[in-house]
Design a protein around this motif. Structure first.
Motif, PDB file in Angstrom:
ATOM      1  N   PRO A 163      44.843  16.827  22.917  1.00  0.00           N
ATOM      2  CA  PRO A 163      44.458  16.001  21.629  1.00  0.00           C
ATOM      3  C   PRO A 163      45.722  15.436  21.154  1.00  0.00           C
ATOM      4  O   PRO A 163      46.927  15.958  21.832  1.00  0.00           O
ATOM      5  N   ILE A 208      42.466  16.395  29.296  1.00  0.00           N
ATOM      6  CA  ILE A 208      42.280  15.860  27.977  1.00  0.00           C
ATOM      7  C   ILE A 208      43.264  16.960  27.224  1.00  0.00           C
ATOM      8  O   ILE A 208      42.962  18.030  27.042  1.00  0.00           O
ATOM      9  N   PRO A 228      40.191  12.187  21.762  1.00  0.00           N
ATOM     10  CA  PRO A 228      41.483  12.945  21.608  1.00  0.00           C
ATOM     11  C   PRO A 228      42.045  12.740  20.217  1.00  0.00           C
ATOM     12  O   PRO A 228      42.985  13.423  19.715  1.00  0.00           O
TER      13      PRO A 228
END
Length: 177
Positions: free
Chosen positions: A47, A45, A141
């Motif tokens: 951003p 994961i 995200p």
């Protein structure tokens, strides 16, 4: 305000994941920015870079000695800011973003994440003592939506609480520099 942005960055960087929900990898009862970053990175994961809008709304305030009828003073007050999360910020990694947002003054007491849902407790050092913030909400995200309550020491008054709701959302690409 920096105490509000640190958990916002954390929530922004998190999305759905499965398996173990706690980020306390070493089992010492504390969750470091590195442990949170490792959990996020292990799940793949990250951003998304871009321009984000953060809206923080005060939902409550309880300060000792506050005059009768003033308990809700400040409730409903909203602050909206925009910030750019650059490719370089993302490349630096989540741990570095966390450290920068906290100025080294905050640490997680607990951090749980499952299916895009987050529950966390962060303790920040302030000149007037520790401020303890409980947070829960959801994240992807490109967005986060969470509520938080901060217990803190108000100088010359005593212990008080402030509650707020925070929403961060990607609104496009960063402006050209």
């Amino acid at each position: 305000m920096r105490y509000l942005m640190a958990p916002a960055l954390a929530a922004l960087a998190l999305a759905s994941c499965g398996g173990e929900t706690s980020a306390d990898a070493d089992g010492d009862g504390a969750v470091s920015a590195g442990e949170v970053a490792s959990k996020v990175e292990a799940e793949g994961i990250a951003p998304e870079p871009g321009q984000y809008k953060a809206t923080i709304t005060m939902t409550g305030m309880d300060i000792p000695g506050m005059p009768a009828g003033m308990e809700g003073h400040g409730a409903g007050a909203t602050t909206t800011t925009e910030y750019c999360l650059t490719e370089e910020d993302v490349a630096e990694g989540f741990e570095e973003m966390m450290k920068r947002g906290q100025n080294g003054e905050c640490a997680y007491e607990s951090f749980e994440l499952a299916g895009g849902n987050m529950d966390a407790v962060m303790v920040c050092k302030t000149p007037d003592g520790d401020a303890r913030m409980t947070m829960n909400g959801t994240a992807t995200p490109t967005s986060s939506d969470f509520t938080a309550t901060m217990a803190l020491n108000v100088p010359d008054v005593g212990e008080g609480t402030m509650s707020f709701a925070a929403k961060h959302e990607r609104i496009g690409d960063c402006p050209a520099q």
